[in-house]
Design a protein around this motif. Structure first.
Motif, short mmCIF file in Angstrom:
data_model
loop_
_atom_site.label_atom_id
_atom_site.label_comp_id
_atom_site.label_asym_id
_atom_site.label_seq_id
_atom_site.Cartn_x
_atom_site.Cartn_y
_atom_site.Cartn_z
N ILE A 38 0.88 -1.09 -0.04
CA ILE A 38 0.05 0.03 0.04
C ILE A 38 0.99 1.14 0.27
N PHE A 39 2.26 1.08 -0.40
CA PHE A 39 3.10 2.10 -0.18
C PHE A 39 3.30 2.93 -1.49
N ASN A 40 4.02 3.89 -1.44
CA ASN A 40 4.58 4.62 -2.78
C ASN A 40 3.69 5.49 -3.12
N HIS A 41 3.86 6.74 -3.79
CA HIS A 41 3.22 7.71 -4.20
C HIS A 41 3.17 8.24 -5.43
N ILE A 42 2.17 8.67 -6.01
CA ILE A 42 2.44 9.60 -7.30
C ILE A 42 1.24 10.69 -6.68
N SER A 68 -12.44 9.57 -7.13
CA SER A 68 -13.17 9.96 -6.27
C SER A 68 -12.37 9.86 -4.57
N ASN A 69 -11.76 8.79 -4.61
CA ASN A 69 -11.02 8.44 -3.35
C ASN A 69 -9.65 9.13 -3.20
N LEU A 70 -9.04 9.79 -4.17
CA LEU A 70 -7.82 10.66 -4.07
C LEU A 70 -8.12 11.45 -2.99
N VAL A 71 -7.06 11.92 -2.15
CA VAL A 71 -7.22 12.62 -1.17
C VAL A 71 -6.35 13.91 -1.52
N LYS A 72 -7.21 15.01 -1.32
CA LYS A 72 -6.57 16.36 -1.49
C LYS A 72 -6.01 16.97 -0.46
N ILE A 73 -4.83 17.32 -0.26
CA ILE A 73 -4.30 17.79 0.83
C ILE A 73 -3.38 19.04 0.60
N ASP A 74 -2.85 19.87 1.67
CA ASP A 74 -1.88 20.96 1.29
C ASP A 74 -0.47 20.60 1.40
N ILE A 75 0.34 21.72 1.32
CA ILE A 75 1.78 21.05 1.23
C ILE A 75 2.31 20.57 2.48
N ASP A 76 1.55 20.57 3.66
CA ASP A 76 2.09 19.82 4.87
C ASP A 76 1.29 18.80 5.20
N GLY A 77 0.48 18.30 4.15
CA GLY A 77 -0.14 16.97 4.35
C GLY A 77 -1.85 17.02 4.81
N VAL A 93 6.18 13.61 2.83
CA VAL A 93 7.30 14.61 3.04
C VAL A 93 8.33 14.87 1.92
N GLN A 94 8.70 13.71 1.15
CA GLN A 94 9.70 13.68 0.08
C GLN A 94 8.99 14.40 -1.15
N HIS A 95 7.75 14.14 -1.36
CA HIS A 95 7.32 14.62 -2.50
C HIS A 95 6.97 16.22 -2.36
N ALA A 96 6.72 16.47 -0.92
CA ALA A 96 6.57 18.10 -0.72
C ALA A 96 7.53 18.98 -0.85
N ALA A 97 8.73 18.28 -0.65
CA ALA A 97 9.96 19.15 -0.59
C ALA A 97 10.05 19.49 -2.25
N PHE A 98 9.68 18.54 -2.99
CA PHE A 98 9.84 19.13 -4.68
C PHE A 98 8.48 19.82 -4.90
N CYS A 107 4.00 17.12 -11.10
CA CYS A 107 3.69 15.68 -10.67
C CYS A 107 4.98 15.11 -10.15
N VAL A 108 4.91 14.30 -9.18
CA VAL A 108 6.15 13.75 -8.57
C VAL A 108 5.79 12.18 -8.28
N MET A 109 6.67 11.28 -8.85
CA MET A 109 6.21 9.86 -8.76
C MET A 109 7.52 9.23 -8.19
N HIS A 110 7.27 8.14 -7.28
CA HIS A 110 8.34 7.52 -6.42
C HIS A 110 7.97 5.88 -6.52
N THR A 111 9.09 5.29 -6.98
CA THR A 111 8.73 3.63 -6.93
C THR A 111 9.76 2.84 -6.33
N HIS A 112 9.41 1.52 -5.86
CA HIS A 112 10.09 0.66 -5.28
C HIS A 112 10.38 -0.45 -6.07
N THR A 113 10.45 -0.30 -7.44
CA THR A 113 10.54 -1.46 -8.18
C THR A 113 11.74 -2.40 -8.06
N THR A 114 11.60 -3.70 -8.28
CA THR A 114 12.81 -4.58 -8.15
C THR A 114 13.97 -4.09 -8.79
N ALA A 115 13.86 -3.79 -10.12
CA ALA A 115 15.12 -3.29 -10.90
C ALA A 115 15.46 -1.91 -10.48
#
Ligand SMILES: [Zn+2]
Length: 253
Positions: A38-42, A68-77, A93-98, A107-115
């Motif tokens: 359930i981790f990682n974010h776009i 609909s289930n995406l959550v709208k937040i401010d820069i502090d979450g 926190v990491q996405h907010a920095a950018f 748009c910021v994307m972060h993955t934990h793919t095996t490769a």
């Protein structure tokens, strides 16, 4: 492709369209296997609404994300609209920095793919020895691992290490991409992910053959001449959205 805005207060047409594009992107990541429980974010800026961002509901798999289930937040979450879902503040926190420091980080994307993680573990990082690595050579930043990215004080070092690049290999950790539009961030990440996959496949077979600098220059110059339909990255992204649609069109709602 889009469906009507649901009968609810506070969602502009621009926000609904961003919600649908982002929900589709979560499903595309699922289709590609770019998921981690359930981790990682776009994350995506809400157009025409300063300081508002969309993020996945914490607790759902990417395959369960909808407009609909995406959550709208401010820069502090902090949540900016009613939602039964929380957000993974540690991850934001990491996405907010950018988002906070870079006007073009729409748009910021972060993955934990095996490769991606495997290449992030290497002392020398990405080897510029395959077609896709050659395409993005010189565009990849590196950031040393400081432990799970939950501390605001890491932000200045993330920004400094990124510099003018928009792809980052988080050492010992994973991949990061950003862009002025979601399809551009996606296409950048796709090239990096493919480059990592090919490195993981080729490295155990023998010594990798680095692409000479003069060939890289030609490769990148001619790459830029390829004309595709629509805005950058859109044709590629939309093709994958159509694939996703054949499985489940539920992301639209
Ligand atoms: Zn991570």
């Amino acid at each position: 492709m889009a469906t009507a805005i649901p009968e609810r207060a506070g969602i502009s047409e621009a926000e609904w369209s961003a919600r649908q594009q982002l929900a589709a992107c979560y499903r595309v990541f699922d289709h590609l296997g770019w998921t981690e429980l359930i981790f990682n974010h776009i994350t995506l800026r809400v157009p025409e609404e300063e300081g508002a961002f969309l993020i996945n509901p914490f607790g759902l798999h990417f395959s369960e994300v909808t407009a609909s289930n995406l959550v709208k937040i401010d820069i502090d979450g902090n949540k900016l609209s009613d939602s039964p879902w929380g957000v993974n503040l540690a991850g934001f926190v990491q996405h907010a920095a950018f988002h906070r420091h870079l006007p073009d980080a729409h748009c910021v994307m972060h993955t934990h793919t095996t490769a991606g993680m495997a290449v992030a573990c290497l002392e020398d990082g990405l080897s510029i020895s395959n077609f896709y690595a050659g395409q993005i050579a010189g565009q990849i930043a590196y950031h040393d691992f400081e432990g799970i990215t939950v501390r605001d004080d890491e932000a200045p070092r993330l920004i400094a290490n990124l510099g003018d690049k928009r792809l980052m290999i988080l050492r010992n950790h994973g991949l990061l991409s950003m862009g002025p539009t979601l399809p551009i961030a996606f296409l950048r990440l796709w090239a990096l992910e493919r480059a990592c996959q090919i490195q993981v496949a080729s490295a155990p077979m023998g010594r990798l053959r680095e692409i000479p600098a003069e060939v890289l220059a030609v490769h990148q110059r001619d790459q830029a001449k390829l004309v595709r339909p629509g805005m950058p990255g859109e044709a590629e992204f939309n093709a994958l959205v159509r694939l996703v649609d054949r499985k489940d069109r539920g992301w639209r709602d």
